[in-house]
Design a protein around this motif. Structure first.
Motif, PDB file in Angstrom:
ATOM      1  N   ALA A 166      24.642  41.385  43.044  1.00  0.00           N
ATOM      2  CA  ALA A 166      25.816  42.245  43.168  1.00  0.00           C
ATOM      3  C   ALA A 166      26.749  42.073  41.971  1.00  0.00           C
ATOM      4  O   ALA A 166      27.320  43.053  41.466  1.00  0.00           O
ATOM      5  CB  ALA A 166      26.550  41.945  44.470  1.00  0.00           C
ATOM      6  N   ALA A 174      21.375  44.226  51.269  1.00  0.00           N
ATOM      7  CA  ALA A 174      22.158  44.231  50.031  1.00  0.00           C
ATOM      8  C   ALA A 174      21.853  45.443  49.165  1.00  0.00           C
ATOM      9  O   ALA A 174      22.731  45.952  48.466  1.00  0.00           O
ATOM     10  CB  ALA A 174      21.894  42.941  49.250  1.00  0.00           C
ATOM     11  N   ILE A 219      25.546  44.097  38.987  1.00  0.00           N
ATOM     12  CA  ILE A 219      25.860  45.520  39.087  1.00  0.00           C
ATOM     13  C   ILE A 219      27.342  45.749  38.829  1.00  0.00           C
ATOM     14  O   ILE A 219      27.741  46.715  38.149  1.00  0.00           O
ATOM     15  CB  ILE A 219      25.437  46.057  40.459  1.00  0.00           C
ATOM     16  N   LEU A 220      28.207  44.870  39.338  1.00  0.00           N
ATOM     17  CA  LEU A 220      29.635  44.985  39.049  1.00  0.00           C
ATOM     18  C   LEU A 220      29.913  44.817  37.562  1.00  0.00           C
ATOM     19  O   LEU A 220      30.802  45.485  37.004  1.00  0.00           O
ATOM     20  CB  LEU A 220      30.409  43.932  39.848  1.00  0.00           C
ATOM     21  N   ILE A 270      29.469  43.293  49.276  1.00  0.00           N
ATOM     22  CA  ILE A 270      28.191  42.579  49.371  1.00  0.00           C
ATOM     23  C   ILE A 270      28.321  41.182  48.766  1.00  0.00           C
ATOM     24  O   ILE A 270      27.848  40.190  49.338  1.00  0.00           O
ATOM     25  CB  ILE A 270      27.092  43.383  48.663  1.00  0.00           C
ATOM     26  N   TRP A 318      31.654  53.039  43.646  1.00  0.00           N
ATOM     27  CA  TRP A 318      30.865  52.144  44.493  1.00  0.00           C
ATOM     28  C   TRP A 318      31.163  50.669  44.241  1.00  0.00           C
ATOM     29  O   TRP A 318      30.500  49.792  44.794  1.00  0.00           O
ATOM     30  CB  TRP A 318      29.369  52.403  44.288  1.00  0.00           C
ATOM     31  N   ARG A 319      32.177  50.386  43.441  1.00  0.00           N
ATOM     32  CA  ARG A 319      32.453  48.983  43.137  1.00  0.00           C
ATOM     33  C   ARG A 319      32.906  48.216  44.364  1.00  0.00           C
ATOM     34  O   ARG A 319      32.624  47.013  44.496  1.00  0.00           O
ATOM     35  CB  ARG A 319      33.488  48.873  42.022  1.00  0.00           C
ATOM     36  N   TRP A 340      29.805  47.003  46.337  1.00  0.00           N
ATOM     37  CA  TRP A 340      29.143  45.837  45.758  1.00  0.00           C
ATOM     38  C   TRP A 340      30.021  44.599  45.832  1.00  0.00           C
ATOM     39  O   TRP A 340      29.513  43.477  45.967  1.00  0.00           O
ATOM     40  CB  TRP A 340      28.730  46.125  44.320  1.00  0.00           C
TER      41      TRP A 340
END
Length: 513
Positions: free
Chosen positions: A338, A191, A341-342, A307, A300-301, A304
């Motif tokens: 995840a 992850a 982070i999003l 994931i 990079w969304r 994530w």
């Protein structure tokens, strides 16, 4: 010094905002959880019998991938002078304190301070982590979830500036994860792998980052393979414990064990705050509002999101991960990571959300939404460093063995073990699985040759059949036994549980004379 000046205030703010997540652990005594007194007993067992190859296996056999590793208890041993119960609680507190801090630092490097603040507070109040700490008593999983952000920050530091010390930090953290819970650690490594690509770095720095990840993971797994007694145990029926979609959105924070079907009471929620803020990563933003760090994070969304979806698929479908995990829903902690982070990506795309008035409201709502997961049921701490006995039962639904289902935590006898006397015995019990039968207690007075000179047969706790006992709760009952007037000396007590319909005695998988 510059690092402290630049980040000290933010880290203090993260610490203060996340204090309610660990505050319940500061209360005296112990707390009711699915693991009961086992973490305390394991720590005392490590202190008494700690050696190369020690594993926390008092109530269940060793399991390389799914079982607990020794690292959390080795950390708790540092605080053992405070008492075993206090040492376990302090280790949980440190894990809940430490996790959000490096998570903030890692996200701040690519997304800015205020989006990172949202992500760190969300991470501290993830329902999966709070459930693992307060309902399940899963020490290893809580420590693992604290180490993952430390690894994320270390990865960013290596990518930003190569050095031997930073590379060794990544290797050590990777190896340490395998000593918490190897199966979940392996999924955690996968992850976090996108972080090695997200950080702006040269090709050489990324190669070194990936190499350190691989080397640390290999060292951790190989060292666990060499650990004595790391044999596999029989798992539960993995697929039967898949999560239903509605449970991911449920606001109910129950205390029950995971059960096949949809009527179990364990909290599987992802957290409405985390899910709602994560959706902002795709919400249309004003033209020209997305600049700088938001552009870099936004690229990079999808990684994530993938994931998070893979973790959800593992819990809901579920994916065939029964060799690594005991239950499918153990991946929800990685899904929560995840989502955090999003959420930071979404916050970075909306500058208005980063204004202090709206940011304060957002952070307050995150903490309030987690309140049901912070309800703790208090129990007295164990009075002995080891249980008198741990009994094994066989469930009625399946033939699978329920290891360590019933704990005899303490026994106090009042009166003299002499001929013609009456001895009153007070016993303290705890169950780790719902008993499948209302077992009876037998208490015998025996001489040196094993001849019986007195006996009592009764419910362990009068008026409270075992099938009504709540997991993790402590029950105390008293039994009196009269000794025959012709009994010789010396005499001793023998006890146990048995099925009153068949006369079969429950086997004790751990007994202390």
């Amino acid at each position: 010094m510059r690092f402290v000046k630049a980040t000290g205030g933010w880290l203090l703010l993260v610490f203060l905002l996340t204090a309610p997540a660990w505050a319940p652990l500061t209360a005296p005594g112990w707390f009711q959880s699915h693991s009961g007194f086992l973490p305390v007993y394991h720590l005392d067992d490590l202190a008494a019998h700690g050696r190369w190859g020690w594993l926390p296996t008092l109530a269940a056999p060793a399991d390389f991938w799914r079982g607990e590793g020794p690292l959390p208890y080795a950390l708790a041993r540092l605080w053992l002078p405070l008492g075993a119960a206090a040492a376990i609680k302090l280790t949980l507190i440190l894990a809940l304190v430490v996790g959000p801090l490096p998570f903030f630092l890692a996200v701040r490097r690519v997304g800015g301070a205020r989006p990172a603040l949202i992500a760190a507070v969300l991470f501290a109040y993830l329902p999966s982590t709070l459930t693992a700490a307060y309902q399940r008593g899963a020490l290893s999983e809580v420590v693992l979830m604290a180490l993952l952000p430390c690894l994320a920050w270390a990865l960013h530091r290596v990518a930003s500036q190569l050095s031997v010390g930073r590379t060794l930090t990544v290797i050590v953290l990777m190896a340490a994860l395998a000593w918490t819970q190897a199966g979940l650690a392996l999924l955690g490594w996968l992850a976090l792998s996108p972080l090695a690509l997200m950080a702006p770095a040269s090709g050489r720095a990324r190669r070194v980052t990936w190499l350190s990840l691989a080397l640390g993971g290999a060292l951790g797994l190989l060292s666990r393979f060499a650990w004595q007694g790391a044999s596999a145990a029989v798992p539960v029926a993995f697929a039967d414990h898949a999560v239903y979609l509605f449970q991911l959105f449920s606001a109910a924070a129950g205390f029950g064990l995971s059960q096949p079907g949809w009527q179990d009471q364990l909290d599987y929620s992802l957290g409405l705050a985390a899910m709602g803020l994560a959706l902002l990563a795709w919400w249309p933003a004003e033209r020209g509002a997305i600049t700088g760090a938001a552009v870099h994070m936004g690229t990079w969304r999808w990684a994530w999101a993938l994931i998070a979806l893979m973790g959800l698929a593992a819990a809901v479908i579920p994916l065939p991960l029964g060799g690594l995990l005991t239950y499918p829903w153990q991946t929800l902690g990685l899904v929560g990571l995840a989502l955090c982070i999003l959420a930071a990506i979404g916050a970075s795309r909306f500058p208005q959300l980063q204004s202090w008035p709206l940011l304060s409201i957002c952070l307050t709502l995150i903490a309030l939404a987690a309140y049901p997961s912070l309800v703790v049921h208090r129990t007295p701490p164990p009075s002995r460093p080891a249980p008198l006995a741990i009994y094994r039962t066989v469930g009625q639904e399946t033939d699978r063995r329920r290891d360590g289902s019933i704990i005899l935590a303490d026994m106090v006898a009042a009166g003299k073990l002499q001929a013609g006397q009456v001895v009153s015995v007070t016993l303290t019990w705890q169950v780790l699985q719902p008993p499948d039968f209302d077992y009876n207690l037998y208490l015998h007075v025996l001489d040196a040759n094993g001849q019986r000179w007195g006996q009592a047969d009764a419910q362990p706790v009068a008026g409270q059949p075992m099938t009504q006992w709540a997991v993790g709760s402590v029950y105390t009952g008293a039994v009196a036994v009269a000794i025959d007037a012709a009994a010789p000396s010396p005499l001793h007590l023998a006890w146990g549980l048995y099925n009153w319909q068949t006369g079969a005695r429950l086997p004790a998988i751990e007994a202390v004379p």
